[in-house]
Design an enzyme around this catalytic site. Structure first.
Site, short mmCIF file in Angstrom:
data_model
loop_
_atom_site.label_atom_id
_atom_site.label_comp_id
_atom_site.label_asym_id
_atom_site.label_seq_id
_atom_site.Cartn_x
_atom_site.Cartn_y
_atom_site.Cartn_z
N CYS A 1 1.07 -1.26 -0.06
CA CYS A 1 -0.06 0.00 -0.09
C CYS A 1 0.97 1.32 0.04
CB CYS A 1 -0.91 -0.21 1.30
SG CYS A 1 -2.14 1.31 1.31
N ASP B 1 0.26 3.88 1.74
CA ASP B 1 0.12 4.30 3.03
C ASP B 1 1.49 4.69 3.43
OD1 ASP B 1 0.00 4.54 5.97
OD2 ASP B 1 -2.09 4.23 5.48
N ARG C 1 2.81 5.23 6.33
CA ARG C 1 3.14 4.15 7.48
C ARG C 1 3.71 2.98 7.38
NH1 ARG C 1 -2.48 4.92 10.36
NH2 ARG C 1 -2.91 4.27 8.13
N HIS D 1 -2.22 -4.11 5.05
CA HIS D 1 -2.03 -3.66 6.28
C HIS D 1 -3.41 -3.31 7.09
CE1 HIS D 1 -2.66 0.93 5.73
NE2 HIS D 1 -2.56 0.69 4.49
N CYS E 1 -6.30 0.07 6.83
CA CYS E 1 -6.28 0.79 5.46
C CYS E 1 -7.45 1.44 5.00
CB CYS E 1 -5.94 -0.61 4.56
SG CYS E 1 -5.52 0.14 2.68
ZN LIG Z 1 -3.60 1.23 2.81
#
Ligand SMILES: [Zn+2]
Length: 210
Positions: free
Chosen positions: A41, A43, A45, A97, A100
């Site tokens: 992803c 993302d 993090r 994750h 999400c």
């Molecule tokens: Zn995500």
């Protein structure tokens, strides 16, 4: 954030790398031979190398919203093709994750413009597993389970491709579905039985290697 700080950080990083190995960049520039393709992803993090404890050169990375492998997405399909056929990676990993935002957004009714067709791929995963997901009362747990099932379905999308099928049969390429738990930092192997899945779907998606 002061964007100039990035360049200071970069200089510090160069110094640290050269302290450990003065030929570090000379070696790095000679080429790449990563053993893993990681699809994760976007993302902020959920990094790739850092959470796996790997260094530059060790993993070929593709990231997008909700770690998707849509059948007609030229970007991820090119990445898989290059990593499997040219770089000859031994492992293909799809890593989702918990928590999400892409998964959550897909489950809400809002009109998100260009994101609509992208997130519709996640709604398709929900439709395939609706019975199991609807039985989970807690919303957070339901989203997290959808994140796991989405990893499974995106792995299946990777397995559907001709180059992955060829590499699985000819040189034992393996596909893995993982989840990163942001709340603990732990990487969890979903232990998806791909041999069974491959057998189940073979009749539909098999492409005979030429
Ligand atoms: Zn995500």
């Amino acid at each position: 954030m002061d964007i100039k700080q990035i360049f200071t950080n970069n200089q510090d990083w160069i110094s640290r790398q050269l302290e450990t190995d003065k030929n570090y960049f000379a070696k790095l520039s000679q080429g790449q031979s990563p053993a893993i393709l990681y699809i994760g992803c976007a993302d902020s993090r959920v990094t790739a190398e850092e959470l796996m404890g790997l260094q530059p050169g060790e993993v070929f990375v593709h990231r997008n919203i909700a770690n998707m492998v849509p059948n007609t997405d030229l970007s991820v399909m090119s990445v898989i093709n290059y990593a499997v056929s040219i770089l000859k990676v031994d492992h293909v990993v799809v890593c989702g994750h918990y928590g999400c935002g892409g998964i959550k957004a897909a489950m809400e009714q809002a009109d998100l413009g260009i994101l609509n067709p992208w997130l519709r791929n996640i709604r398709d995963v929900y439709r395939l597993h609706r019975k199991e997901l609807d039985a989970i009362e807690d919303e957070g747990k339901r989203y997290n389970r959808l994140a796991e099932l989405n990893v499974q379905e995106q792995c299946i999308n990777a397995i559907k491709t001709a180059e992955v099928q060829k590499a699985v049969s000819q040189r034992n390429l393996t596909v893995h579905g993982w989840i990163f738990d942001i709340s603990t930092g732990q990487l969890v192997d979903l232990n998806i039985d791909f041999q069974k899945i491959t057998k189940d779907i073979a009749e539909i998606y098999r492409i005979d290697p030429s």
